[in-house]
Motif scaffolding. Structure first.
Motif, PDB file in Angstrom:
ATOM      1  N   GLU A 314       0.952  -1.340  -0.088  1.00 21.82           N
ATOM      2  CA  GLU A 314      -0.117   0.074  -0.100  1.00 21.82           C
ATOM      3  C   GLU A 314       0.751   1.351   0.043  1.00 21.82           C
ATOM      4  OE1 GLU A 314      -2.418  -3.293   1.400  1.00 21.82           O
ATOM      5  OE2 GLU A 314      -0.479  -2.636   2.206  1.00 21.82           O
ATOM      6  N   ASN A 317       0.365   6.518   3.334  1.00 20.90           N
ATOM      7  CA  ASN A 317      -0.750   7.369   3.114  1.00 20.90           C
ATOM      8  C   ASN A 317      -0.286   8.877   3.370  1.00 20.90           C
ATOM      9  OD1 ASN A 317      -3.107   8.874   3.571  1.00 20.90           O
ATOM     10  ND2 ASN A 317      -4.256   7.092   4.088  1.00 20.90           N
ATOM     11  N   GLU A 319      -2.212  11.591   3.644  1.00 15.83           N
ATOM     12  CA  GLU A 319      -2.814  12.044   4.564  1.00 15.83           C
ATOM     13  C   GLU A 319      -2.396  11.978   6.022  1.00 15.83           C
ATOM     14  OE1 GLU A 319      -5.328  15.079   5.557  1.00 15.83           O
ATOM     15  OE2 GLU A 319      -4.895  14.591   3.541  1.00 15.83           O
ATOM     16  N   GLU A 330       5.224  16.514   5.088  1.00 13.20           N
ATOM     17  CA  GLU A 330       4.667  16.009   3.648  1.00 13.20           C
ATOM     18  C   GLU A 330       5.409  16.664   2.399  1.00 13.20           C
ATOM     19  OE1 GLU A 330       0.332  15.377   1.130  1.00 13.20           O
ATOM     20  OE2 GLU A 330       0.966  17.329   2.085  1.00 13.20           O
ATOM     21  N   GLU A 347       5.787   6.117  -6.866  1.00 11.28           N
ATOM     22  CA  GLU A 347       4.784   6.424  -7.634  1.00 11.28           C
ATOM     23  C   GLU A 347       3.715   6.804  -6.775  1.00 11.28           C
ATOM     24  OE1 GLU A 347       2.933   3.385 -10.151  1.00 11.28           O
ATOM     25  OE2 GLU A 347       2.955   1.888  -8.574  1.00 11.28           O
ATOM     26  N   THR A 348       2.880   7.765  -7.063  1.00 10.72           N
ATOM     27  CA  THR A 348       1.621   7.930  -6.010  1.00 10.72           C
ATOM     28  C   THR A 348       0.483   7.325  -6.860  1.00 10.72           C
ATOM     29  OG1 THR A 348       1.289  10.260  -7.190  1.00 10.72           O
ATOM     30  CG2 THR A 348       2.497  10.104  -5.325  1.00 10.72           C
ATOM     31  N   VAL A 349      -0.428   6.651  -5.856  1.00  9.84           N
ATOM     32  CA  VAL A 349      -1.524   5.937  -6.241  1.00  9.84           C
ATOM     33  C   VAL A 349      -2.895   6.496  -5.523  1.00  9.84           C
ATOM     34  CG1 VAL A 349      -2.789   3.986  -6.433  1.00  9.84           C
ATOM     35  CG2 VAL A 349      -0.291   3.958  -6.866  1.00  9.84           C
ATOM     36  N   SER A 350      -3.905   7.085  -6.403  1.00  8.15           N
ATOM     37  CA  SER A 350      -5.041   7.655  -5.503  1.00  8.15           C
ATOM     38  C   SER A 350      -5.869   6.171  -5.339  1.00  8.15           C
ATOM     39  CB  SER A 350      -5.781   8.549  -6.381  1.00  8.15           C
ATOM     40  OG  SER A 350      -6.910   8.981  -5.967  1.00  8.15           O
ATOM     41  N   THR A 351      -6.419   6.055  -3.945  1.00  4.56           N
ATOM     42  CA  THR A 351      -7.266   5.027  -3.697  1.00  4.56           C
ATOM     43  C   THR A 351      -8.663   5.779  -2.840  1.00  4.56           C
ATOM     44  OG1 THR A 351      -6.372   4.620  -1.591  1.00  4.56           O
ATOM     45  CG2 THR A 351      -5.122   3.709  -3.301  1.00  4.56           C
ATOM     46  N   GLY A 354      -7.250   7.407   0.333  1.00  4.61           N
ATOM     47  CA  GLY A 354      -6.353   8.592   0.124  1.00  4.61           C
ATOM     48  C   GLY A 354      -5.292   8.306  -0.891  1.00  4.61           C
ATOM     49  N   MET A 355      -4.437   9.174  -1.141  1.00  3.46           N
ATOM     50  CA  MET A 355      -3.280   9.274  -1.819  1.00  3.46           C
ATOM     51  C   MET A 355      -2.022   8.675  -1.182  1.00  3.46           C
ATOM     52  SD  MET A 355      -2.521  10.221  -5.134  1.00  3.46           S
ATOM     53  CE  MET A 355      -3.521  11.471  -5.409  1.00  3.46           C
TER      54      MET A 355
END
Length: 378
Positions: A314, A317, A319, A330, A347-351, A354-355
């Motif tokens: 994962e 997070n 946030e 951050e 990489e960043t992944v939006s779920t 959250g990001m």
């Protein structure tokens, strides 16, 4: 939900690579240790503020060196002082050569519902080279005994990049492991820890550290084969069938509180870390368990979040970083990550949650370097 770790620092013999705290002691010492361990359980029953516990992990050392009566003493104390949830994950580490039909059947008397077996390899020459006590066939026999005794959640540990281990030999180990269909596989690259017999052999030139390319190829083969076999790669060194992640270990990676009992065990209450000293005799004889406490600074907690969560599938997070450490933390994290994102290693992944900032498949191979660079420079 918090968990309890219990350290059993006894081994029949020491493996050449092992840097965990353990000792080879007489049965009388082990029994006295268990008695003192039960006292510590009672002394620290209010550690969480609530008696509810969602996981228990008996690690070592070699917990399967314990007699059935000693295990009974430990669980009697645990169940008297804590409320172990009905769906709790309760793991016990075992060595293959300790497992008999009688012992496995007796273990079923207890609420143990997960076994972690230290196989390391199925190749007898490689096992002998690192001073393991069992053979490959003994590991298979013990695994089958545990299955037949009713254990439906078994994890096996493997080590790769062993001395004189080739890529084909590693492939054989992986194929053999997959053929057993364990619910979980942990696989670690051999590390040469200072003070171990293996490290001394390395320093003397008796063995050589494998080339980096071999490490990479072995890890790549591990990931690919277990993916094909249906395992989820949920942490850098850990793979599970769906729904069979190691819940206790996962709590370490997500910052949950945990109570560590026994000589050498660590505890974390959200604010500080307590470390019991690595001395069995002092542990047994002292009225108060010898230990030291480290108050964690905000920088310490930030570094731990980076180090543990980036190892998971994962990732971090963003946030959570902002909420716990502020906007500046951050921003620092993302600035530090920029070059690795541009090179395709992060990489960043939006779920829906959250990001998240996470390692890519290429980033996993250089994860130690990335994690180090994302930590607080102070």
């Amino acid at each position: 939900m918090p968990g309890i770790y219990i350290h059993i620092p006894f081994c029949k013999s020491r493996c050449d690579y092992c840097a965990f705290y353990s000792t080879v002691s007489a049965d009388e010492v082990r029994h006295s240790y268990v008695q003192r361990l039960c006292e510590e359980i009672r002394e620290r029953k209010d550690f969480f503020g609530s008696p509810d516990v969602s996981s228990v992990y008996l690690g070592g050392g070699t917990p399967s060196r314990l007699s059935i009566e000693e295990i009974r003493m430990i669980f009697d104390a645990l169940c008297h002082c804590f409320h172990i949830m009905s769906d709790a994950e309760i793991t016990m580490e075992v060595n293959p050569d300790d497992i008999t039909q009688e012992y496995a059947t007796a273990l079923r008397e207890f609420p143990i519902n997960r076994i972690s077996m230290g196989v390391q390899s199925f190749n007898d020459k490689l096992l002998c080279a690192i001073h393991r006590r069992h053979s490959g066939m003994e590991a298979v026999k013990s695994y089958n005994i545990l299955r037949e005794s009713g254990f439906g959640n078994i994890s096996i540990d493997l080590i790769y990049a062993l001395p004189r281990q080739s890529l084909p030999l590693w492939e054989n180990d992986l194929d053999f492991a997959v053929s057993l269909h364990p619910e979980h596989i942990s696989a670690y690259a051999l590390s040469f820890e200072e003070g171990t017999p293996l490290y001394k052999k390395l320093q003397k030139g008796d063995i050589k550290e494998p080339e980096e390319e071999l490490y990479i190829n072995m890890y790549g083969m591990l990931v690919e084969k277990l993916k094909i076999a249906g395992y989820e790669h949920y942490e850098i060194s850990n793979f599970s069938l769906p729904g069979k992640r190691a819940r206790h270990n996962s709590s370490y990676w997500t910052g949950e509180k945990y109570l560590g009992l026994g000589a050498g065990a660590h505890s974390f209450n959200g604010v500080s870390r307590r470390i019991n000293f690595q001395d069995v005799i002092k542990y047994i004889e002292s009225e108060d368990v010898p230990c030291e406490t480290e108050i964690l600074t905000s920088a310490n907690k930030y570094d731990e979040m980076v180090m543990t969560r980036l190892r998971t599938c994962e990732g971090i997070n963003l946030e959570d970083v902002k909420r716990q450490f502020g906007d500046e933390a951050e921003s620092f994290l993302m600035r530090s990550a920029k070059s690795y994102m541009e090179s395709g290693k992060l990489e960043t992944v939006s779920t829906p949650g959250g990001m998240f900032l996470k390692l890519t498949e290429n980033g996993v191979f250089v994860s130690d370097e990335i994690i180090s660079d994302l930590m607080n420079p102070d």
